[in-house]
Design a protein around this motif. Structure first.
Motif, PDB file in Angstrom:
ATOM      1  N   GLY A  93      26.533 108.456  67.875  1.00 54.48           N
ATOM      2  CA  GLY A  93      27.163 107.247  67.349  1.00 54.48           C
ATOM      3  C   GLY A  93      27.416 107.351  65.860  1.00 54.48           C
ATOM      4  O   GLY A  93      27.461 108.440  65.295  1.00 54.48           O
ATOM      5  N   ASP A  94      27.549 106.194  65.229  1.00 56.62           N
ATOM      6  CA  ASP A  94      27.870 106.146  63.807  1.00 56.62           C
ATOM      7  C   ASP A  94      27.188 104.934  63.182  1.00 56.62           C
ATOM      8  O   ASP A  94      26.827 103.978  63.891  1.00 56.62           O
ATOM      9  CB  ASP A  94      29.385 106.064  63.612  1.00 56.62           C
ATOM     10  N   PHE A  95      27.015 104.979  61.866  1.00 57.80           N
ATOM     11  CA  PHE A  95      26.389 103.887  61.127  1.00 57.80           C
ATOM     12  C   PHE A  95      27.079 103.770  59.783  1.00 57.80           C
ATOM     13  O   PHE A  95      27.268 104.763  59.094  1.00 57.80           O
ATOM     14  CB  PHE A  95      24.894 104.195  60.949  1.00 57.80           C
ATOM     15  N   TRP A  96      27.479 102.554  59.410  1.00 56.78           N
ATOM     16  CA  TRP A  96      28.158 102.376  58.133  1.00 56.78           C
ATOM     17  C   TRP A  96      28.006 100.941  57.643  1.00 56.78           C
ATOM     18  O   TRP A  96      27.585 100.052  58.371  1.00 56.78           O
ATOM     19  CB  TRP A  96      29.626 102.771  58.236  1.00 56.78           C
ATOM     20  N   LEU A  97      28.395 100.758  56.377  1.00 59.24           N
ATOM     21  CA  LEU A  97      28.319  99.459  55.722  1.00 59.24           C
ATOM     22  C   LEU A  97      29.716  98.995  55.348  1.00 59.24           C
ATOM     23  O   LEU A  97      30.521  99.771  54.833  1.00 59.24           O
ATOM     24  CB  LEU A  97      27.457  99.574  54.451  1.00 59.24           C
ATOM     25  N   GLU A  98      29.984  97.720  55.613  1.00 59.46           N
ATOM     26  CA  GLU A  98      31.182  97.056  55.093  1.00 59.46           C
ATOM     27  C   GLU A  98      30.674  95.952  54.170  1.00 59.46           C
ATOM     28  O   GLU A  98      29.909  95.099  54.590  1.00 59.46           O
ATOM     29  CB  GLU A  98      32.008  96.458  56.229  1.00 59.46           C
ATOM     30  N   SER A  99      31.082  95.997  52.906  1.00 57.66           N
ATOM     31  CA  SER A  99      30.625  95.007  51.940  1.00 57.66           C
ATOM     32  C   SER A  99      31.836  94.306  51.344  1.00 57.66           C
ATOM     33  O   SER A  99      32.805  94.948  50.970  1.00 57.66           O
ATOM     34  CB  SER A  99      29.810  95.700  50.844  1.00 57.66           C
ATOM     35  N   LYS A 100      31.768  92.980  51.304  1.00 54.18           N
ATOM     36  CA  LYS A 100      32.901  92.193  50.816  1.00 54.18           C
ATOM     37  C   LYS A 100      32.507  91.433  49.562  1.00 54.18           C
ATOM     38  O   LYS A 100      31.352  91.068  49.381  1.00 54.18           O
ATOM     39  CB  LYS A 100      33.364  91.222  51.906  1.00 54.18           C
ATOM     40  N   ILE A 101      33.502  91.176  48.714  1.00 58.17           N
ATOM     41  CA  ILE A 101      33.268  90.446  47.473  1.00 58.17           C
ATOM     42  C   ILE A 101      32.682  89.070  47.755  1.00 58.17           C
ATOM     43  O   ILE A 101      31.968  88.496  46.952  1.00 58.17           O
ATOM     44  CB  ILE A 101      34.583  90.299  46.669  1.00 58.17           C
ATOM     45  N   THR A 102      32.945  88.535  48.937  1.00 55.11           N
ATOM     46  CA  THR A 102      32.450  87.202  49.310  1.00 55.11           C
ATOM     47  C   THR A 102      30.950  87.218  49.592  1.00 55.11           C
ATOM     48  O   THR A 102      30.420  86.285  50.179  1.00 55.11           O
ATOM     49  CB  THR A 102      33.193  86.692  50.559  1.00 55.11           C
ATOM     50  N   LYS A 103      30.261  88.267  49.168  1.00 50.88           N
ATOM     51  CA  LYS A 103      28.808  88.415  49.326  1.00 50.88           C
ATOM     52  C   LYS A 103      28.407  88.489  50.792  1.00 50.88           C
ATOM     53  O   LYS A 103      27.404  87.907  51.200  1.00 50.88           O
ATOM     54  CB  LYS A 103      28.069  87.292  48.609  1.00 50.88           C
TER      55      LYS A 103
END
Length: 194
Positions: A170-180
């Motif tokens: 599988g895979d693992f990742w982060l999505e981070s947005k300016i909206t905290k």
């Protein structure tokens, strides 16, 4: 030293020593646990997990006050072929981090849905919180092993999540947005992929 009638300043120092020893003990146990995870990655015990039943069971391990913060959105009849104890470690790491680094009392979103990644069918498990925006510079530290700093705690949790996902193809990742909103994603291939 505690048994001896000491001055308040000495008692204060003893209390600080006890706290520091406890923290060191916890860190050592986490390092040993990390070695156990490493060993388990080479010996997966996969089984069919019905996520609409398994996931709520995992959330129930947290205390009642914490459970009030969960917002669970899971599609029914989702099944993955995975090692339940390793997947539980990854999920626990994500949930614990979300509680630790997000605003007090804020909601932690947990979603589970079908998802394709690189044209392969699978399941996407996401944990989203209202924590501090994580920019690309900080991300370099988040997934490294034993990289201790203000962003990465003890340097084990997110590294272990990534390795657990990879061990399951599988895979693992982060999505981070300016909206905290920080969304940590674990993608696993659909049931039957070994």
């Amino acid at each position: 030293m505690e048994l001896i009638n000491t001055q308040p300043i000495i008692e204060s120092r003893i209390e600080k020593i006890k706290i520091n020893v406890s923290q060191i003990d916890t860190l050592i146990h986490r390092f040993l646990s990390n070695d156990e995870v490493l060993d388990r990655l080479n010996h997966l015990h996969k089984t069919a997990l019905h996520l609409d039943m398994w996931l709520p069971e995992q959330l129930n391990f947290f205390d009642e006050e914490v459970q009030k913060r969960w917002n669970l959105d899971i599609q029914s009849n989702l099944i993955v072929f995975a090692d339940p104890s390793l997947l539980a470690i990854a999920l626990n790491n994500l949930l614990t981090n979300s509680l630790k680094y997000s605003l007090a009392g804020s909601t932690v979103e947990i979603t589970c849905q079908p998802s394709k990644r690189q044209n392969k069918k699978g399941i996407l498990l996401s944990v989203s919180d209202c924590g501090e925006f994580i920019d690309s510079e900080k991300r370099d530290f988040l997934f490294g092993r034993y990289q201790l700093n203000e962003y990465a705690g003890n340097g084990i949790g997110l590294w272990a999540c990534r390795e657990i996902a990879r061990a399951h193809d599988g895979d693992f990742w982060l999505e981070s947005k300016i909206t905290k909103v920080n969304q940590f994603n674990i993608w696993l291939p659909e049931k039957g992929k070994s």
